[in-house]
Enzyme design. Structure first.
Site, PDB file in Angstrom:
ATOM      1  N   ASP A  95     -21.755  27.002  31.884  1.00 37.65           N
ATOM      2  CA  ASP A  95     -21.274  28.323  31.481  1.00 37.65           C
ATOM      3  C   ASP A  95     -21.415  29.269  32.659  1.00 37.65           C
ATOM      4  OD1 ASP A  95     -20.190  30.324  30.068  1.00 37.65           O
ATOM      5  OD2 ASP A  95     -21.760  30.458  28.552  1.00 37.65           O
ATOM      6  N   HIS A 324     -26.127  35.421  34.791  1.00 40.92           N
ATOM      7  CA  HIS A 324     -27.322  34.622  35.047  1.00 40.92           C
ATOM      8  C   HIS A 324     -27.059  33.126  35.257  1.00 40.92           C
ATOM      9  CE1 HIS A 324     -27.745  35.505  30.484  1.00 40.92           C
ATOM     10  NE2 HIS A 324     -27.127  34.345  30.603  1.00 40.92           N
ATOM     11  N   ASN A 325     -25.806  32.744  35.496  1.00 37.54           N
ATOM     12  CA  ASN A 325     -25.510  31.361  35.916  1.00 37.54           C
ATOM     13  C   ASN A 325     -24.556  31.430  37.101  1.00 37.54           C
ATOM     14  OD1 ASN A 325     -26.982  30.236  33.834  1.00 37.54           O
ATOM     15  ND2 ASN A 325     -25.236  29.508  32.680  1.00 37.54           N
ATOM     16  N   HIS A 399     -34.086  35.418  32.580  1.00 34.83           N
ATOM     17  CA  HIS A 399     -32.810  35.807  31.968  1.00 34.83           C
ATOM     18  C   HIS A 399     -32.891  35.960  30.460  1.00 34.83           C
ATOM     19  CE1 HIS A 399     -32.402  31.790  30.413  1.00 34.83           C
ATOM     20  NE2 HIS A 399     -31.129  31.906  30.125  1.00 34.83           N
ATOM     21  N   GLY A 400     -33.931  35.454  29.842  1.00 34.21           N
ATOM     22  CA  GLY A 400     -33.990  35.546  28.381  1.00 34.21           C
ATOM     23  C   GLY A 400     -35.342  35.091  27.888  1.00 34.21           C
TER      24      GLY A 400
END
Lengths: 476, 158
Positions: A95, A324-325, A399-400
């Site tokens: 993603d 974030h990817n 990121h999470g």
């Protein structure tokens, strides 16, 4: 993870010493509780990444790190093309440029009282979400290539948003160096009906209240105050990014030996940055970044439409948009020498410190906003990049929340209806086409996001600015 | 690498059908594993396991038929190709598949697969699809003879 295999550098920094084929050490930022909860596979993957050619300083894992494929999710690694450095499709993820953008509303949560449910319903109706959903934007071949080259700028040019949005998006909404021709027809075909869709899994659209401010000065610079209502969107490059990942993971596996790269595992597939495959992937991946930026821009437009129906007095300027990817070409100092590096952040957010020219002028002195997506039942966080972080992990942060259990285990423990009802009792509205999807995304399936944010702050990667409390969540 | 399996096929102790599938855990994504008397049967079951990541295959009717061909240098890479071909068909047709017929030929040049997949368009209410599969990865990728039959497995990204 077995802590005895790590050297403790400080309370929030742990080191995997170099051994065997490792070219650099591994560095993990986390507290002991987060580390104990991390799968041993994270250790293996951090070590494996440390063996790749041209890696600089260390193979890093952020506090939310968990087992990925090839690189850990929450992994950061930078490569120098002048030292045979590589680029890895698995180091970016399928993603591409998945990310979070947060919008102000100009309202407080209190001002929305009585209209929250209507707004959640309107957002659920307006923003396509879930497996098999299609967007309202139909793309011709020419549209597709223009979008892949132009990113959010293309979307704004088509009337989805304003130029002000671009100034608040990484890369000004337009990743340079994208090569639509390096993107396969299959990837474009997958995207044809997916522009402006949220997707599924951990992707969401959430109404949130600023529940706590930790750093009033930075919060002021970001335009955040306790009680404010904000909207956060978490999604990525949809089918196009997934297919780019698939296409180039395959090509990198097939060609690794020809490039003289010995892979400890096929999942580490990569190619020299200065190779035909590396260059092609870079162009395609940048096009994937533009796709994600355009997708979030279109969804922003849809969110504004939904608000107009229910809360017409709201204005929804963009706070910021982070990915974030990604793999990005950046300048960093390594052992006192400035180098041009290709920084992979897989499930990790860029977190540039104050004064960096890539940060929009209005936010520059505060540091880059780092938007941390949590869970639908706990919290999300706004952090800010720090000067110290620039010197440690190439200006990167978490990121999470990071998953702590598999989807299978989550569905064994929770039923979707129970999760929805429990959250409703706590005043949180959930709308999703799939109850099984809700169960797989149950808040308990994730790490403690507050501990993750605290670890990032204590490790000096970013400063805590604000905690956001979920009010309503549209799950894909 | 073969992580511990979490059974989603027949219950423990029950007689195994000729082919069956299971999921194995992965912290963020999902492992799919097919078991079969032949390599082709294991590939069919791995595909079924992938459908089950998204929705219950028993709820997927068979209104459409899709033909798939792919090739690879070895059976492990062929498994990734096969699953990725199905991911593409699912994504572009907005469909789910629940029955697969696979044939595999192998020679000195590599392995080739021909298959048909039967299924139907996604019905969000009836299927309750939980998550999209983005692609098959090379993580825990293994195709091997086991116990008189074959297994075919990898982690799929969701």
């Amino acid at each position: 993870m077995d802590l005895s295999r790590l050297e403790q550098v400080s309370e929030f920094e742990w080191r995997i010493p170099m051994r065997g084929p490792m070219r650099v050490p591994g560095v993990l930022y986390a507290d002991p509780a987060l580390l104990l909860d991390m799968d041993d596979k994270v250790y293996e993957q951090v070590v494996n990444v440390a063996t790749l050619p041209g890696i600089q300083k260390a193979s890093f894992a952020m506090p939310d790190a968990h087992w990925g494929y090839g690189f850990p999710i929450g992994g950061v690694a930078a490569f120098d093309p002048d030292e045979g450095g590589v680029i890895s499709a698995g180091g970016v993820g399928f993603d591409i440029s998945c990310g979070v953008r947060t919008l102000h509303t100009g309202l407080t949560a209190t001002q929305l009282r009585g209209r929250l449910k209507n707004l959640a319903e309107e957002l659920y109706r307006t923003v396509p979400a879930g497996v098999g959903s299609t967007g309202k934007v139909r793309m011709t071949h020419a549209d597709m290539d223009a979008m892949l080259a132009g990113g959010a700028s293309w979307a704004v040019g088509r009337g989805f948003g304003t130029p002000d949005d671009l100034a608040r998006t990484e890369e000004n909404g337009h990743m340079l160096g994208a090569e639509p021709k390096a993107v396969s027809e299959r990837a474009k075909e997958r995207q044809r009906e997916e522009m402006g869709t949220l997707g599924s899994g951990n992707h969401y659209l959430e109404l949130q209240e600023v529940a706590e401010v930790f750093d009033p000065a930075i919060a002021r610079a970001y335009g955040l105050a306790e009680g404010d209502l904000v909207v956060s969107i978490h999604c990525g490059s949809r089918g196009l990014g997934h297919q780019i990942g698939t296409d180039y993971l395959r090509e990198m596996v097939m060609k690794a030996a020809g490039y003289g790269i010995t892979l400890p595992d096929r999942e580490l597939a990569c190619a020299p940055i200065r190779s035909a495959t590396g260059v092609a992937y870079l162009g395609a991946m940048r096009a994937g970044i533009n796709c994600a930026l355009a997708n979030r821009q279109i969804i922003t437009h849809l969110v504004r439409q939904a608000f107009r129906h229910v809360v017409p007095e709201a204005a929804l300027p963009l706070l910021y948009d982070v990915s974030h990817n990604t793999c990005k070409e950046e300048r960093h100092r390594v052992d006192g020498v400035e180098k041009r590096l290709f920084v992979h952040r897989k499930g990790a957010t860029r977190a540039y410190g104050p004064g960096h020219p890539a940060i929009p002028e209005a936010l520059r002195q505060a540091g880059q906003p780092v938007l941390i997506g949590g869970t639908m039942g706990t919290a999300s966080y706004v952090l800010a990049g720090t000067a110290a972080g620039m010197e440690t992990a190439f200006g990167s942060a978490c990121h999470g929340a990071g998953r702590r259990m598999s989807r299978h285990e989550a569905t064994r423990r929770w039923k979707g209806r129970e999760v929805v009802d429990e959250l409703a009792r706590r005043g949180i509205i959930i709308r999703s086409p799939s109850l099984r999807g809700v169960a797989e995304e149950a808040p308990g399936a994730y790490k403690n996001v507050s501990a993750v944010a605290e670890a990032a702050a204590q490790a000096g990667l970013a400063r805590k600015v604000a905690r956001l409390k979920p009010l309503a969540c549209i799950k894909g | 690498m073969q992580p511990d399996a979490q059974e989603t096929g027949p219950p423990p102790g029950a007689a195994r059908p000729p082919g069956w599938w299971e999921h194995f855990p992965h912290q963020a994504d999902m492992g799919v594993r097919g078991h079969g008397a032949t390599l082709a049967a294991a590939f069919e079951q791995a595909a079924l396991a992938m459908t089950a990541v998204i929705a219950d295959p028993a709820r997927v009717r068979q209104n459409i038929k899709v033909s798939v061909t792919c090739a690879a240098p070895d059976p492990e890479l062929l498994l990734a190709e096969w699953l990725n071909a199905l991911v593409f068909e699912m994504a572009t047709r907005r469909a789910l598949f629940s029955t697969f017929r696979v044939t595999i030929d192998q020679d000195a040049a590599g392995v080739r697969l021909k298959a048909t997949a039967r299924g139907e368009a996604v019905d969000p209410v009836r299927h309750q699809p939980a998550v999209e599969v983005k692609g098959a990865t090379y993580t825990a990728l293994r195709v091997a003879r086991q116990g008189g039959g074959w297994i075919a497995q990898c982690v799929v990204d969701v």
